[in-house]
Enzyme design. Structure first.
Site, PDB file in Angstrom:
ATOM      1  N   GLY A 129       0.814  -1.211   0.000  1.00 32.80           N
ATOM      2  CA  GLY A 129       0.000   0.000   0.000  1.00 32.80           C
ATOM      3  C   GLY A 129       0.846   1.259   0.000  1.00 32.80           C
ATOM      4  N   ASP A 178      -1.174   8.234  -6.730  1.00 32.34           N
ATOM      5  CA  ASP A 178       0.100   7.578  -6.431  1.00 32.34           C
ATOM      6  C   ASP A 178       1.199   8.045  -7.375  1.00 32.34           C
ATOM      7  OD1 ASP A 178      -1.566   6.261  -4.755  1.00 32.34           O
ATOM      8  OD2 ASP A 178      -1.525   4.362  -5.835  1.00 32.34           O
TER       9      ASP A 178
HETATM   10  C1  GLA Z   1      -4.784   3.320  -4.617  1.00 32.70           C
HETATM   11  C2  GLA Z   1      -4.931   3.995  -5.980  1.00 32.70           C
HETATM   12  C3  GLA Z   1      -5.045   5.512  -5.814  1.00 32.70           C
HETATM   13  C4  GLA Z   1      -6.102   5.893  -4.800  1.00 32.70           C
HETATM   14  C5  GLA Z   1      -5.943   5.083  -3.506  1.00 32.70           C
HETATM   15  C6  GLA Z   1      -7.072   5.314  -2.535  1.00 32.70           C
HETATM   16  O1  GLA Z   1      -3.564   3.668  -4.029  1.00 32.70           O
HETATM   17  O2  GLA Z   1      -3.850   3.687  -6.806  1.00 32.70           O
HETATM   18  O3  GLA Z   1      -5.303   6.112  -7.070  1.00 32.70           O
HETATM   19  O4  GLA Z   1      -7.387   5.737  -5.335  1.00 32.70           O
HETATM   20  O5  GLA Z   1      -5.846   3.702  -3.761  1.00 32.70           O
HETATM   21  O6  GLA Z   1      -7.057   6.616  -2.066  1.00 32.70           O
END
Ligand code: GLA
Length: 392
Positions: A129, A178
């Site tokens: 994550g 991200d």
């Molecule tokens: C993942 C996705 C992001 C965002 C997050 C939740 O990391 O890649 O684009 O949606 O989840 O905030």
């Protein structure tokens, strides 16, 4: 040259041979402080790049071959492919990420005409994550830009290309957060990004005697097999229901009051909860950045806690592992705020912890987690770092 770089170069030479011009690059991972599941709802996010991330050692080839090796998946050995007819393949595993970016460059009119050898090493835990995949995407984009002379590509464009490759090549409908956080990272700062317009502002993170601690649940997941795309669909349907009576482009345009007025138009309890999260989380993010600007870290922490509750109860993307990490963290004196970060369903939490409480935090949250979940969590005290760069 730093030790880590030296080790990577040695490994590259061992795997691919020592000849030619070998270069070393780095792209960070990211942690999102607040603003979760808002980036595909036209809302705000507040992520920062980390000093940990992905290293890439690369050498251009004269032929069309691609050779990949990851020190995080050594058992897979060298994975070979070619720059022609790039398509996602299950057996290609992690190499679908760099291949997706080569493909995306081609789609944007920047044809990569020869192959390369690429060795990767990530010191962000995979699937945690902290965006190991977006880090690989931005790293690959940055390498392609340097290796093949696509000098006009900006870092913001690298973020968009990374997202495009993830959406269209790897089939994950992720938002822009991200890749943007990674490509645009700035030491000591988080990025307050409006995902509807891509307007952004750097906000210094001055925590005054506190640290950012990441707790990794070690529950593995990939976005592909999570309910990520399902959440996105639920929000889109809820938006369409509201659009029948109100002219908005995204849920991010609604205030809490306006949402309360309109929510009756959403025809299912579940979708109403999803949309509520998207609207309230966006407003929380705006308030949190305001609080930080006023040096009110306590208020920022409270908003982080509220964010977790909303992700747990309304968006339902936490799960026992993340809830345990956060709920145990909340019990520790000296924890200013704690919440899950990233997509959820596993992965990590982010906490702001006063300096003197960090050791107790790691011990007590760690013990409670092990007892309840049956395997250990990992803890990282992290620093906010810069975006992608050539380091050797
Ligand atoms: C993942 C996705 C992001 C965002 C997050 C939740 O990391 O890649 O684009 O949606 O989840 O905030």
């Amino acid at each position: 040259m730093e030790k880590i770089e030296q080790n990577l170069l040695e490994k590259f030479k061992e795997v691919f041979g020592a000849e030619g011009n070998i270069e070393v690059y780095f792209a960070p991972g990211r942690v999102n402080m607040i603003g979760e599941h808002t980036d595909y709802n036209g809302g705000h996010v507040f992520p920062c790049a980390l000093t940990i991330g992905t290293y890439g050692v690369v050498r251009k080839r004269d032929d069309k071959k691609l050779r990949f090796y990851s020190m995080n998946f050594e058992q897979l050995g060298v994975i070979e492919s070619t720059i022609e007819n790039l398509k996602p393949e299950k057996e290609a595993g992690w190499t679908n990420y760099p291949k997706g970016v080569i493909w995306a460059f081609g789609e944007k009119g920047m044809k990569v005409d020869t192959g390369f050898d690429l060795l990767l090493f990530g010191n962000i835990p995979n699937g945690s994550g902290l965006s190991s995949s977006a880090s690989v995407e931005v790293l690959t984009g940055y390498i392609l830009k340097s290796l093949f002379g696509f000098n006009n590509v900006t870092n913001q464009e690298l973020a968009l290309i990374g997202q495009f490759s993830e959406n269209k090549f790897n089939g994950v409908n992720c938002g822009i957060m991200d890749q943007f956080a990674i490509a645009m990272g700035k030491e000591g700062h988080a990025i307050f990004l409006d995902t509807a317009t891509l307007d952004y502002e750097y906000a210094p993170i001055k925590l005054q005697n506190a640290k950012i601690v990441i707790s990794c649940s070690n529950k593995k997941r990939g976005l592909g097999d999570s309910k990520y795309n399902e959440r996105r669909d639920e929000c889109e349907t809820a938006l369409a229901e509201i659009q029948k009576v109100c002219d908005i482009k995204s849920l991010g345009e609604l205030t809490e009051e306006k949402f309360e007025e309109l929510k009756g138009n959403i025809d299912s309890d579940v979708r109403r909860k999803r949309a509520k999260h998207a609207v309230y989380e966006n407003q929380r993010t705006i308030k949190a950045v305001e609080a930080l600007k006023n040096n009110n870290v306590e208020e920022f922490g409270k908003l982080m806690n509220a964010s977790h509750v909303s992700l747990r109860d309304d968006y339902e993307v936490t799960g026992i592992e993340l809830d345990t990490l956060v709920e145990e963290a909340w019990k520790i004196p000296g924890v200013i705020g704690s919440r899950m970060t990233g997509a959820g369903f596993g992965g990590c939490t982010v906490s702001i912890v006063k300096d003197e409480a960090v050791d107790t935090f790691i011990k007590e949250v760690g013990d409670a987690y092990l007892k309840k979940i049956g395997y250990a969590a990992d803890f990282y005290v992290v620093e906010i770092g810069d975006g992608p760069r050539k380091i050797g």
